[in-house]
Scaffold this active site. Structure first.
Site, PDB file in Angstrom:
ATOM      1  N   GLU A 109      20.743 -31.400 -12.503  1.00  0.00           N
ATOM      2  CA  GLU A 109      20.736 -32.695 -13.172  1.00  0.00           C
ATOM      3  C   GLU A 109      21.442 -33.710 -12.275  1.00  0.00           C
ATOM      4  O   GLU A 109      22.458 -33.401 -11.643  1.00  0.00           O
ATOM      5  CB  GLU A 109      21.483 -32.561 -14.500  1.00  0.00           C
ATOM      6  CG  GLU A 109      21.680 -33.862 -15.260  1.00  0.00           C
ATOM      7  CD  GLU A 109      22.666 -33.714 -16.420  1.00  0.00           C
ATOM      8  OE1 GLU A 109      22.547 -34.481 -17.391  1.00  0.00           O
ATOM      9  OE2 GLU A 109      23.546 -32.828 -16.346  1.00  0.00           O
ATOM     10  N   LYS A 176      15.192 -35.062 -21.244  1.00  0.00           N
ATOM     11  CA  LYS A 176      16.196 -34.460 -22.114  1.00  0.00           C
ATOM     12  C   LYS A 176      16.009 -34.929 -23.546  1.00  0.00           C
ATOM     13  O   LYS A 176      15.937 -36.125 -23.822  1.00  0.00           O
ATOM     14  CB  LYS A 176      17.601 -34.818 -21.612  1.00  0.00           C
ATOM     15  CG  LYS A 176      18.715 -34.088 -22.335  1.00  0.00           C
ATOM     16  CD  LYS A 176      20.064 -34.383 -21.694  1.00  0.00           C
ATOM     17  CE  LYS A 176      21.178 -33.594 -22.381  1.00  0.00           C
ATOM     18  NZ  LYS A 176      22.501 -33.853 -21.763  1.00  0.00           N
ATOM     19  N   CYS A 226      21.904 -29.603 -19.067  1.00  0.00           N
ATOM     20  CA  CYS A 226      23.339 -29.675 -19.359  1.00  0.00           C
ATOM     21  C   CYS A 226      23.637 -29.044 -20.721  1.00  0.00           C
ATOM     22  O   CYS A 226      23.273 -27.906 -20.971  1.00  0.00           O
ATOM     23  CB  CYS A 226      23.812 -31.124 -19.261  1.00  0.00           C
ATOM     24  SG  CYS A 226      25.615 -31.302 -19.125  1.00  0.00           S
TER      25      CYS A 226
END
Length: 359
Positions: A109, A176, A226
């Site tokens: 990321e 995301k 994440c």
């Protein structure tokens, strides 16, 4: 939750147990925690047939960042150059015959917060490495939405091997979905920014609406960016749809040297066991890791150092009963618990006070 409710029911029954039929009542009440335990065991039971041993060679790149903390993005070009350099070193080793040529290369990321779609130099550099390695590179980046401040936290499958100069190198993409409040977006932004100036540092990210999967080199990857890995659905849904490898591209530079990087690694290990899926953690600054379907950490890096992990990963055996059932065991156990709790409360209220005193 269901087990906790079951224990509450048992405690109420013990405090106000009837003089007759105690054994029968207690046996009935034990159903709640026992059914909960049974459902949990069934969800964990792996009855999915295993694969035939197909594997893929995957390289995980950890380029590192120029400095710690939330302001690392002030040197976005340096972060990109770090990942380009470490990937180029891998290409040198492959060409020298000292490293295996990967089928897919994973970046973390925020590895290229300079959008390679908007910045021609960045796009050309990534494409050149894709051609040298003869493999797609999965690139974490930030993409603007329209002309405003809003953006998506995106993971691109970048394949620069096409000989056509006008060919689009992005062959797949995940945005995301589970964005974090107060970090990636800010509720009640205007009043909070007026009262707390630090609130202006919160992101303007918007959630994606994809299926959590990307395909690269013919392999279906689940993507949990994440702390998406903390959400059950972020891991379960792509595996249920056929993903055979779960990736966790993450930017742990924002965590500094706190335990959060290792907390995230522990979450990734849980997901590996839960879905019998290999998990690859690609972090900008560590901890990057290769985790087997049994949760064992097969390889990992240190923090705040450039590194490359190369692994041969089984790519056809993911999925368990937990993948298929999802949240059904939790819902059933909670329902049983609530019904039992309601039954206990109604029974104790209906019983005359004298009966309770005699008891």
């Amino acid at each position: 939750t269901g087990t906790a409710l079951g224990l509450v029911v048992l405690l109420l029954a013990r405090r106000h147990r009837p003089p007759r039929g105690t054994l029968r009542s207690a046996t009935g009440l034990l159903v709640v925690p026992l059914v909960t335990a049974g459902l949990a065991a069934a969800a964990a039971l792996d009855t999915t047939p295993r694969g035939t041993g197909e594997t893929a060679d995957i390289a995980v790149i950890q380029g590192n960042v120029p400095r710690l903390g939330l302001d690392f993005n002030a040197q976005r070009r340096a972060v990109l150059e770090n990942h380009l350099r470490v990937t180029a070193e891998l290409a040198d080793d492959v060409e020298a015959g000292t490293a295996v040529r990967p089928d897919v290369v994973l970046w973390p990321e925020n590895a290229s917060d300079i959008s390679p779609l908007a910045d021609r130099q960045a796009g050309a550099q990534i494409s050149a490495l894709s051609r040298r390695l003869d493999a797609p590179i999965l690139v974490g980046t930030v993409l603007r939405v329209g002309d405003g401040p809003e953006a998506t936290n995106s993971y691109l499958v970048w394949d620069g091997r096409s000989p056509e100069p006008a060919a689009d190198p992005v062959v797949d993409r995940h945005d995301k979905k589970y964005i974090q409040p107060f970090g990636e977006w800010l509720p009640l932004r205007a009043p909070l920014e007026a009262v707390f100036p630090i609130a202006r540092t919160a992101g303007h990210f918007v959630p994606g609406d994809g299926d959590g999967m990307v395909t690269a080199a013919g392999i279906d990857f689940g993507v949990a960016i994440c702390f998406e890995i903390a959400f059950d659905a972020a891991a379960r849904e792509p595996v249920a749809r056929g993903a055979q490898i779960l990736t966790v591209p993450t930017n742990n530079a924002t965590f500094g040297r706190s335990p959060m990087s290792y907390q995230q690694l522990a979450m990734s290990r849980v997901r590996a066991v839960e879905h019998h899926v290999p998990v690859l953690v690609a972090a900008t600054s560590g901890v990057s890791a290769v985790i087997g379907p049994d949760g064992q950490v097969l390889q990992k890096t240190g923090i705040f150092e450039p590194a490359t992990l190369s692994a041969q990963v089984e790519s056809d055996s993911a999925g368990t009963m937990a993948t298929r059932l999802g949240g059904i065991p939790q819902m059933v156990s909670c329902l049983i618990g609530f019904v039992g709790l309601g039954w206990a409360l109604i029974r104790t209220r209906r019983r005359p006070a004298t009966e309770c005193e005699e008891t």
